[in-house]
Motif scaffolding. Structure first.
Motif, PDB file in Angstrom:
ATOM      1  N   LEU A 168       7.526 -32.425 -32.015  1.00 25.05           N
ATOM      2  CA  LEU A 168       6.351 -33.483 -31.680  1.00 25.05           C
ATOM      3  C   LEU A 168       5.273 -33.500 -32.723  1.00 25.05           C
ATOM      4  O   LEU A 168       5.099 -32.011 -33.274  1.00 25.05           O
ATOM      5  N   LEU A 169       4.897 -34.445 -33.148  1.00 23.11           N
ATOM      6  CA  LEU A 169       4.354 -34.957 -34.691  1.00 23.11           C
ATOM      7  C   LEU A 169       2.718 -35.730 -34.534  1.00 23.11           C
ATOM      8  O   LEU A 169       3.233 -36.920 -33.774  1.00 23.11           O
ATOM      9  N   ILE A 170       2.063 -35.369 -34.251  1.00 29.44           N
ATOM     10  CA  ILE A 170       0.431 -35.502 -34.317  1.00 29.44           C
ATOM     11  C   ILE A 170       0.153 -36.568 -35.816  1.00 29.44           C
ATOM     12  O   ILE A 170       0.040 -35.001 -36.573  1.00 29.44           O
ATOM     13  N   LEU A 171      -0.514 -38.058 -36.514  1.00 29.65           N
ATOM     14  CA  LEU A 171      -1.287 -38.303 -36.793  1.00 29.65           C
ATOM     15  C   LEU A 171      -2.471 -38.385 -36.612  1.00 29.65           C
ATOM     16  O   LEU A 171      -2.660 -39.528 -35.685  1.00 29.65           O
ATOM     17  N   PRO A 172      -3.739 -37.499 -36.780  1.00 27.95           N
ATOM     18  CA  PRO A 172      -4.858 -37.822 -35.970  1.00 27.95           C
ATOM     19  C   PRO A 172      -5.694 -38.609 -37.349  1.00 27.95           C
ATOM     20  O   PRO A 172      -4.389 -39.498 -38.241  1.00 27.95           O
ATOM     21  N   PRO A 173      -6.200 -39.360 -37.300  1.00 32.61           N
ATOM     22  CA  PRO A 173      -6.496 -40.244 -38.216  1.00 32.61           C
ATOM     23  C   PRO A 173      -7.410 -39.503 -39.396  1.00 32.61           C
ATOM     24  O   PRO A 173      -7.900 -37.980 -38.898  1.00 32.61           O
ATOM     25  N   TRP A 174      -7.656 -40.270 -40.825  1.00 27.61           N
ATOM     26  CA  TRP A 174      -8.767 -39.717 -41.619  1.00 27.61           C
ATOM     27  C   TRP A 174      -9.881 -39.411 -41.979  1.00 27.61           C
ATOM     28  O   TRP A 174     -10.472 -39.269 -43.397  1.00 27.61           O
ATOM     29  N   ILE A 175     -10.737 -40.040 -41.156  1.00 29.86           N
ATOM     30  CA  ILE A 175     -11.861 -40.350 -40.994  1.00 29.86           C
ATOM     31  C   ILE A 175     -12.697 -39.557 -40.445  1.00 29.86           C
ATOM     32  O   ILE A 175     -13.471 -39.372 -41.059  1.00 29.86           O
ATOM     33  N   ASN A 176     -12.107 -38.827 -39.891  1.00 33.84           N
ATOM     34  CA  ASN A 176     -12.594 -36.905 -39.363  1.00 33.84           C
ATOM     35  C   ASN A 176     -11.437 -36.550 -39.820  1.00 33.84           C
ATOM     36  O   ASN A 176     -10.271 -36.504 -39.798  1.00 33.84           O
ATOM     37  N   PHE A 218     -14.447 -42.798 -54.460  1.00 34.61           N
ATOM     38  CA  PHE A 218     -14.143 -42.576 -52.544  1.00 34.61           C
ATOM     39  C   PHE A 218     -15.166 -42.957 -51.630  1.00 34.61           C
ATOM     40  O   PHE A 218     -16.900 -43.395 -52.738  1.00 34.61           O
ATOM     41  N   LEU A 219     -15.365 -43.212 -50.101  1.00 35.68           N
ATOM     42  CA  LEU A 219     -16.694 -43.297 -49.589  1.00 35.68           C
ATOM     43  C   LEU A 219     -16.871 -41.948 -49.415  1.00 35.68           C
ATOM     44  O   LEU A 219     -16.132 -41.456 -48.752  1.00 35.68           O
ATOM     45  N   GLU A 220     -18.442 -42.352 -49.484  1.00 32.51           N
ATOM     46  CA  GLU A 220     -18.948 -40.861 -48.844  1.00 32.51           C
ATOM     47  C   GLU A 220     -18.699 -40.381 -47.533  1.00 32.51           C
ATOM     48  O   GLU A 220     -18.786 -41.582 -46.849  1.00 32.51           O
ATOM     49  N   GLY A 221     -18.544 -39.131 -47.160  1.00 27.33           N
ATOM     50  CA  GLY A 221     -18.814 -39.010 -45.839  1.00 27.33           C
ATOM     51  C   GLY A 221     -19.435 -39.342 -45.008  1.00 27.33           C
ATOM     52  O   GLY A 221     -19.468 -40.040 -44.147  1.00 27.33           O
ATOM     53  N   ALA A 222     -20.783 -39.036 -45.491  1.00 24.89           N
ATOM     54  CA  ALA A 222     -21.729 -39.360 -44.844  1.00 24.89           C
ATOM     55  C   ALA A 222     -22.181 -40.612 -44.705  1.00 24.89           C
ATOM     56  O   ALA A 222     -22.961 -40.627 -43.510  1.00 24.89           O
ATOM     57  N   GLU A 223     -21.884 -41.960 -45.257  1.00 25.49           N
ATOM     58  CA  GLU A 223     -22.037 -43.142 -45.095  1.00 25.49           C
ATOM     59  C   GLU A 223     -21.320 -43.453 -43.787  1.00 25.49           C
ATOM     60  O   GLU A 223     -21.995 -44.140 -43.249  1.00 25.49           O
ATOM     61  N   MET A 224     -20.213 -43.169 -43.496  1.00 28.13           N
ATOM     62  CA  MET A 224     -19.163 -43.289 -42.498  1.00 28.13           C
ATOM     63  C   MET A 224     -19.794 -42.715 -41.592  1.00 28.13           C
ATOM     64  O   MET A 224     -19.936 -43.420 -40.634  1.00 28.13           O
ATOM     65  N   ALA A 225     -19.979 -41.314 -41.508  1.00 27.54           N
ATOM     66  CA  ALA A 225     -21.308 -41.281 -40.712  1.00 27.54           C
ATOM     67  C   ALA A 225     -21.544 -41.712 -39.832  1.00 27.54           C
ATOM     68  O   ALA A 225     -22.043 -41.939 -38.627  1.00 27.54           O
ATOM     69  N   THR A 226     -22.811 -42.659 -40.707  1.00 24.57           N
ATOM     70  CA  THR A 226     -23.795 -42.855 -40.256  1.00 24.57           C
ATOM     71  C   THR A 226     -23.005 -44.379 -39.456  1.00 24.57           C
ATOM     72  O   THR A 226     -23.874 -44.493 -38.650  1.00 24.57           O
TER      73      THR A 226
END
Length: 598
Positions: free
Chosen positions: A253-261, A392-400
């Motif tokens: 079983l291969l699991i591909l999570p999102p790389w947004i988090n 890159f896009l800052e992680g904090a901007e995505m989280a906001t």
């Protein structure tokens, strides 16, 4: 004050505490301002980065074009207000009166009893709710707006209305006033210290602390399912988990999570870990732990996540286990990648993936929900300009962005708790994960937002070309299992349901209660959220739900029955590192430990 409320005896503030706090404010404030000015000098933000001004200007023009309707709405609002005044006056005279308006079920802003028991605060609460309803109804009543503009105006009006809640202010929140009187203002001084700490965390920008992050450490008390990293590329580490059964299903079983988090949303704690549960069901589980990219990976695109992620993982799994055929799961963006890769593999007559499971995954982005508010040409251009400078896009901007979708729960509740009540946030593993943000490579993120969210090209046959191959989701013939969640604010279930009308193979669609995370991470032992099943797949999601049967508890066992029905053959358990791929390091590996702030 109501007769059943205890009088509050105010406590005088401690002069020494006030002096120390103000000295600390001065010192830390200088550093924060310096950090903020430095960042401002490095960036030249647009005066209207969300392109709100033009949307509200158009809305205002439309409203003023129909003054009779606007006047009617205003008259209705004042009639409601007069009713509230009359109701409050009668209550003050001792009458029992029904509320004019009540907050929606589940709104926790007014949970303190004083909002209803005290006549003054009850009036404040109801007057706010009447005003909020008026503003929202007024902007929704603007005729002639294009759907995108109407959605943006509605979203930001609700953001404004939420921000103006009396629960968010010292003088209109009874719980905060009570705490201030009881502590002599120590709560406000502690809240000021918390505010400064959050500004320091954000280097001049407010980064609200949602949980006590000192209580968690990846690999020690979260993400602790035993396993080994057996392969890695610049974009991912492939983790193989240790078996807990003597035999395992033949297909890995291969699991591909999102790389947004980060992937450990599926491995928070042993009792709610989908990864651990899947291992216990006899799966040889492999998970892609994506890198937290920096400027050196700026040119990595969607194709690279396919080649250095999915395709590289398939080759590694074959080396590790000797098995060419796998079952695959994709979560959110990971599911979009899975569908895209499957379409590419189908065109190349590559049939290694024998089943596809999509966790809350969109492939048709025509109705993308409230995330669509952030996708227009002006905002994309502004975002791309910033990404071009950093890579890159800052992680904090995505989280906001994601936090704004649930502002009352993920922003304002912490403002009240941390800054007004002066309390430290409670240790909560899910919120620790939520705050452990990731960056996005500039090239990949621009492609994703433009080609999928803005242009909806993924659903158009042949419109997207990857590695020289035009892809068509309709040619995917493998069995598909689609799990969506009824209250999903990131991937609305009616949008994810569109996939049932796209893929060519047999499909099982299941709808879980709750939202994007809780509805997915819902272990059978929890006895929590139910799910709905329906063997039919009509074109309309509403028709599907009408004919669906609600089932108690988690959907996980339903998925296990589905995937084992496809192939239940078993083989001796596989130990990570014992095959052709030696172990590189213990799970959860290095990549997941890289913080966006590093």
């Amino acid at each position: 004050m109501s007769q059943n409320q205890e009088p509050i005896n105010p406590k005088l503030p401690d002069p020494a505490l006030v002096t120390r706090t103000m000295a600390e404010v001065a010192e830390r404030g200088q550093r924060i301002v310096a950090d903020f000015l430095k960042r401002q000098s490095e960036e030249t933000p647009s005066p209207d980065p969300f392109n709100i001004g033009s949307a509200f200007m158009e809305m205002t023009t439309r409203l003023m074009a129909n003054p009779a309707r606007l006047m009617q709405a205003q008259i209705g609002f004042w009639q409601d207000y007069l009713t509230l005044w009359n109701s409050t006056a009668r209550r003050m005279l001792g009458e029992q009166v029904a509320p004019v308006i009540s907050e929606p079920k589940g709104d926790r802003r007014f949970k303190d009893d004083a909002w209803r028991e005290n006549e003054v605060f009850d009036f404040i609460r109801q007057s706010y709710l009447l005003s909020a309803r008026y503003f929202v109804n007024a902007v929704q009543g603007a005729e002639g707006l294009d759907p995108k503009t109407a959605q943006k105006v509605d979203f930001y009006t609700r953001q404004f209305v939420d921000a103006m809640s009396p629960a968010n202010f010292l003088l209109t929140n009874p719980e905060v006033l009570r705490r201030t009187a009881e502590t002599g203002g120590a709560n406000l001084l502690k809240g000021l210290s918390n505010l400064l700490a959050d500004l320091e965390r954000g280097k001049g920008r407010l980064r609200i602390r949602m949980t006590d992050d000192t209580k968690f450490k990846v690999g020690e008390n979260i993400a602790v399912t035993p396993g080994k990293v057996v392969f890695e590329t610049p974009l991912m580490q492939l983790i193989q988990y240790s078996p807990t059964t003597e035999t395992v299903l033949k297909r890995p079983l291969l699991i591909l999570p999102p790389w947004i988090n980060k992937f450990y949303i599926l491995d928070l704690r042993p009792k709610n870990s989908f990864i651990r549960w899947a291992v216990e069901q006899g799966h040889t589980v492999f998970v892609c732990s994506w890198v937290n990219p920096d400027e050196t990976l700026a040119e990595k695109g969607f194709e690279d996540y396919m080649t250095e992620g999915v395709l590289a993982a398939l080759e590694a799994i074959e080396k590790a286990t000797g098995e060419r055929e796998v079952n695959a799961i994709g979560y959110c963006l990971g599911g979009t990648l899975l569908a895209t890769t499957l379409a590419h593999m189908t065109a190349r007559k590559d049939n290694r993936i024998k089943s596809a499971t999509y966790f809350v995954t969109m492939t048709d982005f025509e109705e993308a929900g409230e995330l669509g508010v952030f996708i227009d040409e002006e905002q994309l251009k502004s975002l791309e300009d910033k990404m071009q400078k950093r890579g890159f896009l800052e992680g904090a901007e995505m989280a906001t962005t994601f936090n704004m979708l649930r502002a009352n729960d993920l922003i304002w509740s912490f403002v009240v708790n941390n800054y007004l009540l002066g309390q430290d946030p409670f240790p909560f593993d899910l919120l620790y994960w939520n705050d452990d943000s990731t960056r996005m490579p500039a090239r990949m993120h621009s492609f994703y937002l433009r080609r999928m969210y803005q242009q909806n090209d993924l659903v158009k046959p042949g419109e997207i070309e990857l590695l020289g191959t035009k892809i068509d989701l309709r040619k995917i013939k493998v069995p598909s299992y689609m799990i969506s969640t009824r209250e999903d604010h990131i991937a609305p279930w009616k949008s994810t349901y569109r996939g049932t009308q796209i893929y060519g193979g047999p499909i099982r669609f299941v709808l879980a209660a709750s939202g994007h995370i809780a509805g997915v991470v819902n272990p059978p032992d929890s006895g929590k959220y139910s799910h709905w099943v329906n063997e039919q797949l009509p074109p309309s999601p509403d028709d599907w739900l009408t004919g669906a049967t609600e089932m108690a508890g988690s959907w996980w066992p339903d998925w296990q029955r589905w995937v084992t029905a496809l192939n239940s053959e078993r083989v001796p358990a596989r130990v990570p590192g014992s095959g052709a791929l030696p172990a590189i390091e213990d799970a959860p590996g290095r990549y997941v430990r890289v913080m966006a702030t590093d």
